[in-house]
Motif scaffolding. Structure first.
Motif, PDB file in Angstrom:
ATOM      1  N   VAL A   1     -33.407  53.752  62.379  1.00  0.00           N
ATOM      2  CA  VAL A   1     -33.077  54.512  63.519  1.00  0.00           C
ATOM      3  C   VAL A   1     -34.303  55.581  63.904  1.00  0.00           C
ATOM      4  O   VAL A   1     -33.849  56.206  64.840  1.00  0.00           O
ATOM      5  N   GLY A   2     -35.133  55.779  63.038  1.00  0.00           N
ATOM      6  CA  GLY A   2     -36.185  56.702  63.288  1.00  0.00           C
ATOM      7  C   GLY A   2     -36.024  57.975  62.766  1.00  0.00           C
ATOM      8  O   GLY A   2     -36.524  59.089  63.533  1.00  0.00           O
ATOM      9  N   LYS A   3     -35.302  58.290  61.892  1.00  0.00           N
ATOM     10  CA  LYS A   3     -34.699  59.665  61.415  1.00  0.00           C
ATOM     11  C   LYS A   3     -36.064  60.194  60.637  1.00  0.00           C
ATOM     12  O   LYS A   3     -36.602  59.526  59.800  1.00  0.00           O
ATOM     13  N   ARG A   4     -36.363  61.336  60.953  1.00  0.00           N
ATOM     14  CA  ARG A   4     -37.621  61.990  60.176  1.00  0.00           C
ATOM     15  C   ARG A   4     -37.279  62.317  58.847  1.00  0.00           C
ATOM     16  O   ARG A   4     -38.347  62.189  58.013  1.00  0.00           O
ATOM     17  N   TRP A   5     -36.100  62.320  58.351  1.00  0.00           N
ATOM     18  CA  TRP A   5     -35.853  62.848  57.018  1.00  0.00           C
ATOM     19  C   TRP A   5     -35.695  61.623  56.086  1.00  0.00           C
ATOM     20  O   TRP A   5     -35.550  61.612  54.722  1.00  0.00           O
ATOM     21  N   ALA A   6     -36.113  60.389  56.754  1.00  0.00           N
ATOM     22  CA  ALA A   6     -35.705  59.045  55.860  1.00  0.00           C
ATOM     23  C   ALA A   6     -36.693  59.009  54.654  1.00  0.00           C
ATOM     24  O   ALA A   6     -36.669  58.647  53.590  1.00  0.00           O
ATOM     25  N   HIS A   7     -38.033  59.488  54.990  1.00  0.00           N
ATOM     26  CA  HIS A   7     -39.211  59.286  54.069  1.00  0.00           C
ATOM     27  C   HIS A   7     -38.938  60.344  52.939  1.00  0.00           C
ATOM     28  O   HIS A   7     -38.979  59.858  51.716  1.00  0.00           O
ATOM     29  N   PRO A   8     -38.602  61.569  53.263  1.00  0.00           N
ATOM     30  CA  PRO A   8     -38.224  62.568  52.180  1.00  0.00           C
ATOM     31  C   PRO A   8     -37.236  62.192  51.487  1.00  0.00           C
ATOM     32  O   PRO A   8     -36.968  62.141  50.000  1.00  0.00           O
ATOM     33  N   LEU A   9     -35.948  61.696  52.014  1.00  0.00           N
ATOM     34  CA  LEU A   9     -34.967  61.198  51.208  1.00  0.00           C
ATOM     35  C   LEU A   9     -35.295  59.935  50.281  1.00  0.00           C
ATOM     36  O   LEU A   9     -34.693  59.988  49.282  1.00  0.00           O
ATOM     37  N   ALA A  10     -36.031  59.057  50.661  1.00  0.00           N
ATOM     38  CA  ALA A  10     -36.609  57.776  49.853  1.00  0.00           C
ATOM     39  C   ALA A  10     -37.341  58.674  48.787  1.00  0.00           C
ATOM     40  O   ALA A  10     -36.914  58.085  47.662  1.00  0.00           O
ATOM     41  N   ILE A  11     -38.042  59.481  48.920  1.00  0.00           N
ATOM     42  CA  ILE A  11     -38.970  60.047  47.901  1.00  0.00           C
ATOM     43  C   ILE A  11     -38.019  60.653  46.641  1.00  0.00           C
ATOM     44  O   ILE A  11     -38.268  60.600  45.468  1.00  0.00           O
ATOM     45  N   GLY A  12     -37.099  61.562  47.445  1.00  0.00           N
ATOM     46  CA  GLY A  12     -36.111  62.033  46.497  1.00  0.00           C
ATOM     47  C   GLY A  12     -35.119  61.146  45.614  1.00  0.00           C
ATOM     48  O   GLY A  12     -35.072  61.469  44.395  1.00  0.00           O
ATOM     49  N   LEU A  13     -34.567  60.001  46.290  1.00  0.00           N
ATOM     50  CA  LEU A  13     -33.978  59.029  45.498  1.00  0.00           C
ATOM     51  C   LEU A  13     -34.982  58.109  44.418  1.00  0.00           C
ATOM     52  O   LEU A  13     -34.164  58.059  43.471  1.00  0.00           O
ATOM     53  N   LEU A  14     -36.086  58.115  44.920  1.00  0.00           N
ATOM     54  CA  LEU A  14     -36.998  57.501  43.842  1.00  0.00           C
ATOM     55  C   LEU A  14     -37.189  58.409  42.708  1.00  0.00           C
ATOM     56  O   LEU A  14     -37.128  57.853  41.517  1.00  0.00           O
ATOM     57  N   ALA A  15     -37.476  59.592  42.654  1.00  0.00           N
ATOM     58  CA  ALA A  15     -37.616  60.537  41.905  1.00  0.00           C
ATOM     59  C   ALA A  15     -36.440  60.483  41.049  1.00  0.00           C
ATOM     60  O   ALA A  15     -36.520  60.562  39.666  1.00  0.00           O
ATOM     61  N   ALA A  16     -35.137  60.519  41.654  1.00  0.00           N
ATOM     62  CA  ALA A  16     -33.816  60.539  40.851  1.00  0.00           C
ATOM     63  C   ALA A  16     -33.786  59.469  39.857  1.00  0.00           C
ATOM     64  O   ALA A  16     -33.392  59.518  38.992  1.00  0.00           O
TER      65      ALA A  16
END
Length: 117
Positions: free
Chosen positions: A56-71
């Motif tokens: 849906v084009g949320k700007r926070w999708a990429h930072p969330l993906a990076i955070g989940l990957l780090a976790a």
């Protein structure tokens, strides 16, 4: 994998704690399965959230993906390296390495998404 073949985990616990009775081994296997299932469920919810947000084009999708990957990477490292009181790693090594697979998929998704921009 852990829900299908509990023998790997049970054998690992038996090797580390030979004095454990079958009931104690079963309880330890159950505890590990609950933890792995909970973490897996949270991971699935997280990645579904990222997929939805990206779609849906949320700007926070990429930072969330990076955070989940780090976790996920932190969890996988812990699964591979944390030692229990027996001196051996707490989680059977095969199951620890299986925790790395979702990290590889997450990394691929982030890199591929980044390269298509």
């Amino acid at each position: 994998m852990p829900l299908i073949d509990q023998g790997i985990l049970a054998d690992h616990i038996k090797a580390g704690y030979p004095a454990y009775e079958p009931g104690a081994i079963s309880a330890a296997v159950t505890a590990y399965l609950v933890i792995l299932s909970a973490v897996g469920g949270l991971g699935i919810l997280g990645w579904l959230s990222v997929a939805w947000a990206a779609r849906v084009g949320k700007r926070w999708a990429h930072p969330l993906a990076i955070g989940l990957l780090a976790a996920a990477v932190c969890f996988a490292i812990a699964a591979l390296t944390v030692r229990d009181t027996s001196g051996d790693v707490g989680l059977a090594p095969l199951l620890g390495w299986l925790q790395v697979l979702p990290c590889a998929a997450g990394l691929a998704a982030i890199v591929l998404r980044r390269s298509t921009r």
